[in-house]
Design a protein around this motif. Structure first.
Motif, PDB file in Angstrom:
ATOM      1  N   ASN A  66       0.667  -1.269  -0.049  1.00 33.08           N
ATOM      2  CA  ASN A  66       0.009  -0.006  -0.041  1.00 33.08           C
ATOM      3  C   ASN A  66       0.771   1.230  -0.056  1.00 33.08           C
ATOM      4  O   ASN A  66       0.624   2.360  -0.345  1.00 33.08           O
ATOM      5  CB  ASN A  66      -0.808  -0.087   1.532  1.00 33.08           C
ATOM      6  CG  ASN A  66      -1.905  -1.245   1.132  1.00 33.08           C
ATOM      7  OD1 ASN A  66      -2.389  -1.477   0.113  1.00 33.08           O
ATOM      8  ND2 ASN A  66      -2.240  -1.426   2.192  1.00 33.08           N
ATOM      9  N   ASN A  67       2.055   1.125   0.677  1.00 31.85           N
ATOM     10  CA  ASN A  67       2.897   2.266   0.745  1.00 31.85           C
ATOM     11  C   ASN A  67       4.392   2.043   0.419  1.00 31.85           C
ATOM     12  O   ASN A  67       4.725   1.115   0.834  1.00 31.85           O
ATOM     13  CB  ASN A  67       2.898   2.983   2.235  1.00 31.85           C
ATOM     14  CG  ASN A  67       1.700   3.709   2.381  1.00 31.85           C
ATOM     15  OD1 ASN A  67       0.778   4.250   2.005  1.00 31.85           O
ATOM     16  ND2 ASN A  67       1.125   3.542   3.479  1.00 31.85           N
ATOM     17  N   CYS A  68       4.831   2.743  -0.630  1.00 31.49           N
ATOM     18  CA  CYS A  68       6.308   2.153  -0.930  1.00 31.49           C
ATOM     19  C   CYS A  68       7.141   3.453  -1.344  1.00 31.49           C
ATOM     20  O   CYS A  68       6.362   4.558  -1.989  1.00 31.49           O
ATOM     21  CB  CYS A  68       6.498   0.924  -1.712  1.00 31.49           C
ATOM     22  SG  CYS A  68       5.433   1.516  -3.340  1.00 31.49           S
ATOM     23  N   LYS A  69       8.343   3.402  -1.523  1.00 32.62           N
ATOM     24  CA  LYS A  69       9.022   4.480  -2.207  1.00 32.62           C
ATOM     25  C   LYS A  69       8.917   4.044  -3.892  1.00 32.62           C
ATOM     26  O   LYS A  69       9.024   2.875  -4.180  1.00 32.62           O
ATOM     27  CB  LYS A  69      10.483   4.292  -1.970  1.00 32.62           C
ATOM     28  CG  LYS A  69      10.817   5.059  -0.282  1.00 32.62           C
ATOM     29  CD  LYS A  69      12.275   4.679  -0.080  1.00 32.62           C
ATOM     30  CE  LYS A  69      12.455   5.118   1.271  1.00 32.62           C
ATOM     31  NZ  LYS A  69      13.978   4.716   1.754  1.00 32.62           N
ATOM     32  N   SER A  70       8.512   5.002  -4.728  1.00 33.87           N
ATOM     33  CA  SER A  70       8.391   4.560  -5.819  1.00 33.87           C
ATOM     34  C   SER A  70       9.301   5.179  -6.870  1.00 33.87           C
ATOM     35  O   SER A  70      10.069   6.112  -6.878  1.00 33.87           O
ATOM     36  CB  SER A  70       6.809   5.040  -6.350  1.00 33.87           C
ATOM     37  OG  SER A  70       6.769   6.380  -6.202  1.00 33.87           O
ATOM     38  N   ILE A  71       9.292   4.630  -8.186  1.00 29.86           N
ATOM     39  CA  ILE A  71      10.270   4.948  -8.963  1.00 29.86           C
ATOM     40  C   ILE A  71       9.505   4.651 -10.463  1.00 29.86           C
ATOM     41  O   ILE A  71       8.732   3.698 -10.702  1.00 29.86           O
ATOM     42  CB  ILE A  71      11.397   4.327  -9.121  1.00 29.86           C
ATOM     43  CG1 ILE A  71      12.408   4.871 -10.113  1.00 29.86           C
ATOM     44  CG2 ILE A  71      11.345   2.740  -9.314  1.00 29.86           C
ATOM     45  CD1 ILE A  71      13.653   4.446 -10.455  1.00 29.86           C
ATOM     46  N   MET A  72       9.427   5.692 -11.297  1.00 27.73           N
ATOM     47  CA  MET A  72       8.981   5.625 -12.636  1.00 27.73           C
ATOM     48  C   MET A  72      10.464   5.995 -13.865  1.00 27.73           C
ATOM     49  O   MET A  72      11.117   6.728 -13.415  1.00 27.73           O
ATOM     50  CB  MET A  72       7.999   6.555 -13.096  1.00 27.73           C
ATOM     51  CG  MET A  72       7.346   6.412 -14.646  1.00 27.73           C
ATOM     52  SD  MET A  72       6.465   7.726 -14.990  1.00 27.73           S
ATOM     53  CE  MET A  72       7.389   8.905 -15.960  1.00 27.73           C
ATOM     54  N   GLN A  73      10.386   4.946 -14.536  1.00 30.67           N
ATOM     55  CA  GLN A  73      11.337   4.882 -15.519  1.00 30.67           C
ATOM     56  C   GLN A  73      10.877   4.801 -17.148  1.00 30.67           C
ATOM     57  O   GLN A  73      10.021   4.280 -17.459  1.00 30.67           O
ATOM     58  CB  GLN A  73      12.470   3.811 -15.362  1.00 30.67           C
ATOM     59  CG  GLN A  73      13.245   3.920 -13.980  1.00 30.67           C
ATOM     60  CD  GLN A  73      14.464   2.935 -13.855  1.00 30.67           C
ATOM     61  OE1 GLN A  73      15.124   3.022 -14.311  1.00 30.67           O
ATOM     62  NE2 GLN A  73      13.985   1.821 -12.999  1.00 30.67           N
ATOM     63  N   ILE A  74      11.551   5.620 -17.999  1.00 27.05           N
ATOM     64  CA  ILE A  74      11.027   5.462 -19.457  1.00 27.05           C
ATOM     65  C   ILE A  74      12.028   6.172 -20.417  1.00 27.05           C
ATOM     66  O   ILE A  74      12.965   6.844 -19.779  1.00 27.05           O
ATOM     67  CB  ILE A  74       9.760   6.600 -19.492  1.00 27.05           C
ATOM     68  CG1 ILE A  74       9.226   6.648 -20.901  1.00 27.05           C
ATOM     69  CG2 ILE A  74      10.091   8.028 -19.162  1.00 27.05           C
ATOM     70  CD1 ILE A  74       7.767   7.491 -20.821  1.00 27.05           C
ATOM     71  N   ALA A  75      11.986   5.586 -21.464  1.00 23.40           N
ATOM     72  CA  ALA A  75      13.274   5.896 -22.441  1.00 23.40           C
ATOM     73  C   ALA A  75      12.381   6.717 -23.629  1.00 23.40           C
ATOM     74  O   ALA A  75      11.150   6.209 -24.032  1.00 23.40           O
ATOM     75  CB  ALA A  75      13.527   4.711 -23.252  1.00 23.40           C
TER      76      ALA A  75
END
Length: 109
Positions: free
Chosen positions: A68-77
């Motif tokens: 439910n809770n977390c450190k998040s990351i988004m990665q895109i090229a």
């Protein structure tokens, strides 16, 4: 890469969940080994850690749950492709939950 170099616009690997910044463009083909995962970055493959660790240690599976809770990351090229289908520029963006952004540019050979 050697087999498809110059014949396709891009080769983008994924699914190790660990992004690489080894981007390059050779003969009009953009390449990156792993774009990286988008999701929770402080767990096991983006899931609560108890079941994946249990499976790795015992071979017994279970249902993987997204926390439910977390450190998040988004990665895109982002890849720029010209009218002939050749890549001529590219970069990768990582955006963390604290709004930090990391942009890595590719090497053009």
């Amino acid at each position: 890469m050697q087999l498809l170099k110059g014949r396709v616009s891009a080769i983008c690997g994924t699914h190790t969940h660990v992004g690489t910044d080894d981007q390059e463009i050779t003969d009009g083909t953009y390449y990156v080994t792993d774009i990286g995962m988008t999701g929770c970055r402080d767990n096991v493959i983006g899931m609560e850690s108890d079941i994946p660790i249990k499976k790795a240690l015992t071979g017994l599976g279970g249902h993987f749950n997204v926390p439910n809770n977390c450190k998040s990351i988004m990665q895109i090229a982002i890849i720029k492709i010209d009218e002939n289908g050749k890549s001529n520029d590219g970069f990768k963006i990582k955006i963390y939950d604290d709004k930090e952004e990391v942009i890595s540019h590719c090497i053009v050979n």
